[in-house]
Design a protein around this motif. Structure first.
Motif, short mmCIF file in Angstrom:
data_model
loop_
_atom_site.label_atom_id
_atom_site.label_comp_id
_atom_site.label_asym_id
_atom_site.label_seq_id
_atom_site.Cartn_x
_atom_site.Cartn_y
_atom_site.Cartn_z
N GLY A 67 13.61 6.77 -4.27
CA GLY A 67 12.26 7.24 -4.86
C GLY A 67 11.60 6.62 -5.86
O GLY A 67 11.92 5.10 -5.75
N THR A 68 10.88 6.95 -6.49
CA THR A 68 10.02 6.16 -7.40
C THR A 68 10.44 5.92 -9.01
O THR A 68 9.94 5.14 -9.69
N HIS A 69 11.61 6.44 -9.32
CA HIS A 69 12.11 6.55 -10.45
C HIS A 69 13.00 5.40 -10.74
O HIS A 69 13.43 4.52 -9.76
N ALA A 70 12.97 4.96 -11.92
CA ALA A 70 14.36 4.25 -12.47
C ALA A 70 15.50 5.28 -12.42
O ALA A 70 15.44 6.31 -12.77
N THR A 71 16.83 4.41 -12.50
CA THR A 71 18.02 5.26 -12.51
C THR A 71 19.05 4.64 -13.66
O THR A 71 19.29 3.35 -13.45
N LEU A 72 19.67 5.54 -14.58
CA LEU A 72 20.48 5.32 -15.65
C LEU A 72 21.73 5.52 -15.15
O LEU A 72 22.08 6.87 -14.81
N VAL A 73 22.73 4.45 -14.75
CA VAL A 73 24.12 4.93 -14.46
C VAL A 73 24.84 4.66 -15.64
O VAL A 73 24.88 3.35 -16.20
N THR A 74 25.93 5.51 -16.02
CA THR A 74 26.92 5.16 -17.14
C THR A 74 28.22 5.51 -16.69
O THR A 74 28.37 6.33 -15.99
N THR A 75 29.08 4.91 -17.40
CA THR A 75 30.60 5.15 -17.11
C THR A 75 30.88 6.12 -18.35
O THR A 75 32.13 6.57 -18.29
N ARG A 130 16.37 -0.53 -11.91
CA ARG A 130 14.90 -0.60 -11.78
C ARG A 130 14.47 0.09 -10.54
O ARG A 130 15.48 0.44 -9.75
N PRO A 131 13.24 0.48 -10.22
CA PRO A 131 12.92 1.25 -9.42
C PRO A 131 12.91 0.42 -7.90
O PRO A 131 13.14 1.00 -6.98
N ASP A 132 12.92 -0.91 -7.93
CA ASP A 132 13.23 -1.70 -6.76
C ASP A 132 14.83 -1.90 -6.41
O ASP A 132 15.24 -2.70 -5.55
N ALA A 180 20.48 11.06 -23.02
CA ALA A 180 19.31 12.00 -22.69
C ALA A 180 18.27 10.68 -22.02
O ALA A 180 18.15 9.69 -22.46
N ALA A 181 17.59 11.01 -20.85
CA ALA A 181 16.48 10.09 -20.18
C ALA A 181 15.40 10.41 -20.20
O ALA A 181 15.12 11.81 -20.06
N PRO A 182 14.30 9.75 -20.44
CA PRO A 182 12.87 10.15 -20.48
C PRO A 182 12.25 10.53 -19.01
O PRO A 182 13.15 10.16 -18.09
N ALA A 183 11.28 11.02 -18.90
CA ALA A 183 10.64 11.22 -17.68
C ALA A 183 10.49 10.03 -16.83
O ALA A 183 10.13 8.82 -17.36
N GLY A 184 10.81 9.89 -15.73
CA GLY A 184 10.71 8.93 -14.81
C GLY A 184 11.99 8.11 -14.59
O GLY A 184 12.13 6.84 -14.00
N VAL A 185 13.23 8.61 -15.38
CA VAL A 185 14.35 7.86 -15.38
C VAL A 185 15.38 9.00 -14.83
O VAL A 185 15.38 10.19 -15.55
N ARG A 186 16.05 8.90 -13.77
CA ARG A 186 17.39 9.65 -13.52
C ARG A 186 18.63 9.15 -13.94
O ARG A 186 18.88 8.04 -13.75
N ALA A 217 0.90 -1.37 0.09
CA ALA A 217 -0.11 -0.18 0.01
C ALA A 217 0.79 1.32 0.13
O ALA A 217 0.71 2.03 -0.68
N CYS A 218 2.07 1.06 0.65
CA CYS A 218 2.67 2.36 0.72
C CYS A 218 3.42 2.50 -0.40
O CYS A 218 3.55 3.78 -1.05
N GLU A 219 3.86 1.49 -1.20
CA GLU A 219 4.49 1.52 -2.79
C GLU A 219 3.42 2.08 -3.57
O GLU A 219 3.98 3.13 -4.29
N LEU A 220 2.30 1.76 -3.42
CA LEU A 220 1.19 2.32 -4.43
C LEU A 220 0.89 3.60 -4.16
O LEU A 220 0.90 4.62 -5.10
N ALA A 221 0.76 4.22 -2.93
CA ALA A 221 0.37 5.59 -2.45
C ALA A 221 1.33 6.27 -2.95
O ALA A 221 1.29 7.42 -3.46
N ARG A 222 2.69 5.98 -2.71
CA ARG A 222 3.81 6.96 -3.08
C ARG A 222 3.78 7.16 -4.66
O ARG A 222 4.65 8.10 -5.04
N ARG A 223 3.35 6.24 -5.41
CA ARG A 223 3.37 6.49 -6.93
C ARG A 223 2.06 6.88 -7.58
O ARG A 223 1.45 6.95 -8.62
N GLY A 224 0.85 7.48 -6.69
CA GLY A 224 -0.09 8.00 -6.73
C GLY A 224 -1.24 6.87 -7.56
O GLY A 224 -2.19 7.29 -8.22
#
Length: 482
Positions: A416-424, A456-458, A430-436, A18-25
């Motif tokens: 947070g609720t986003h995915a994360t792109l890490v690069t060397t 991934r977000p998890d 460029a990353a779309p919305a929802g990706v840092r 429920a917390c996971e869903l609530a923080r994602r709206g």
């Protein structure tokens, strides 16, 4: 009453989801047939991986304040104390593993903390509301809830425990075995005559071993007793009698009994975790011995795995079948391994120090901290590098923490609720919305072909590649492509 997700059961599994869903709206309805949260200390051990999840959920400070490290176990024989020993090894935080030790918090307090967080996020629990039946079709689930009436939802998640009404309605069998035919008793009580710095164990007590563990942040002890013969008596007189019979304390040393339950350890796994729009999580999907402190942790991680997938499906239009199928593909093998681990620890001796105990097998550590849990080879784990060393960080692995160039932690960037792109690469793509996107060399040197790690977000590596063109198709699965 038209939530996107209906959740039955406000234990650690349902509250985390429920917390996971609530923080994602995502609109969700969490119902609990009991009039209040579970009152017992039962699942008291929080493993390192669960602590990382709670940090992401924003409750780690409260969990830390409510608990303590596991106390040393103090064996008693004929009223005399022996040599204390550690059940869990002492570990030092590292850059990759910031929370290396198991943390003890009574289950009721963990649930209170999650419930408070849920309300902060705008959610709540409907207590005294029991699911009595449901049907489903291609568009959703229609459920009957006492005290509410008819509820229609797009998905139903069963977090309603080992005797799950939802699982039985679906006809999904539990496959497993009795871990130990001897019944056990667990209770929360208050007593005098024992210090609160040790977990007191009476391994050779007449009638079966007994243990008394001080619960942090309370005046309570958790009692665990195994019965060689007969059935546990959960009445106050019965509990006082077993303490008096198996320890050097008298019955009057027990001043209060706050909660008690009996059980027989069993290991069983649901044949499947999903039927259509209905999914099983936590004890509804797997039950096992409490030995090794795996149950609550595995359940919380089920919810953490499922929550972001449902949200990406419902809010971003991710690949429905792939996301939902990946839940069972990833979590069912983990649950099967947990059953093996907890059964092995139980049979080694649920109370370390009792006759016949292999203390090395009974001790907790790398096999139980759940940091090595991963999803290599799973449907959402894509690694385009060839070849890859077995010991290298791969798609499906937990993303280790690391120190970023500005001195902050990678886990801070992941929170947070986003995915994360890490690069060397010198310059992140460029990353779309929802990706840092961020640059970071700790996962590999910035030489040769730059490598992209999509987390991934998890907090697990989803895609690892050296070709930026691989990114868009993967993000499309998650519903995150432009």
């Amino acid at each position: 009453m038209h939530p996107d997700v209906l959740i039955t059961g406000a234990g650690p599994t349902g509250l985390t989801l429920a917390c996971e869903l609530a923080r994602r709206g995502v609109p969700a309805l969490l119902v609990e047939r009991a009039p209040a949260l579970f009152p017992g200390s039962r699942g008291k051990g929080l493993q390192p991986r669960t602590l990382e999840i709670f940090e992401d959920l924003g409750v780690l400070a409260e969990i830390r304040a409510a608990g303590r490290r596991y106390p040393a176990m103090l064996p008693w024989t004929d009223g005399r104390p022996g040599e204390p020993f550690a059940l869990t090894p002492t570990a030092t935080p590292t850059e990759q593993v910031p929370h290396p030790e198991t943390w003890m918090v009574p289950q009721w307090r963990t649930q209170e903390i999650l419930y408070d967080r849920l309300r902060e996020l705008g959610g709540d629990v409907r207590f005294g509301a029991e699911l009595t039946g449901f049907t489903q079709d291609d568009t959703g689930v229609t459920a009957e809830i006492t005290g509410i009436g008819t509820v229609t939802a797009r998905y139903l998640v069963a977090a309603d425990g080992g005797r799950s009404t939802v699982r039985r309605t679906l006809g999904i069998p539990m496959i497993g075995e009795t871990v130990d035919p001897r019944p056990s008793l667990v209770a929360d009580l208050r007593l005098t005559g024992l210090d609160r710095e040790h977990w007191h164990v009476f391994p050779q007590a007449p009638g079966g071993p007994l243990a008394l563990c001080p619960m942090p942040g309370t005046d309570d002890f958790q009692l665990y007793a195994q019965y060689e013969d007969g059935e546990p008596d959960t009445s106050p007189d019965g509990i006082r009698a077993v303490v008096a019979a198996r320890t050097h304390l008298g019955p009057d040393a027990v001043t209060e009994i706050r909660w008690a339950s009996d059980f027989r350890p069993r290991a069983a796994l649901a044949e499947r975790f999903r039927t259509g729009r209905v999914l099983l999580a936590g004890d509804a999907a797997h039950v096992h011995s409490p030995a090794g402190g795996q149950g609550l942790n595995t359940s919380v991680q089920d919810a953490y795995n499922l929550g972001w997938k449902l949200a990406h499906l419902l809010r971003h239009g991710g690949d429905a079948e792939l996301l939902l199928d990946s839940y069972q593909a990833e979590r069912l093998p983990v649950a099967a391994d947990v059953l093996d681990i907890s059964t092995s620890i139980h049979r080694a001796g649920p109370l370390a120090g009792q006759p016949g105990t292999d203390r090395r097998r009974a001790q907790r550590g790398k096999d139980t901290d759940q940091l090595a849990v991963g999803y290599r080879g799973g449907p959402l784990s894509v690694d385009h590098r060839e070849p890859v060393r077995e010991d290298a960080l791969q798609a499906g692995d937990r993303a280790p923490d690391a120190r970023l160039p500005d001195g902050t932690r990678l886990f801070d960037a992941l929170r947070g609720t986003h995915a994360t792109l890490v690069t060397t690469a010198t310059q992140p793509p460029a990353a779309p919305a929802g990706v840092r996107a961020l640059r970071h060399d700790a996962y590999g040197p910035a030489t040769g072909h730059p490598t992209l790690y999509l987390i991934r977000p998890d907090g697990y590596l989803g895609l690892v590649t050296r070709n930026a063109a691989d990114l868009a198709p993967y993000l499309a699965i998650l519903g995150l492509s432009d």
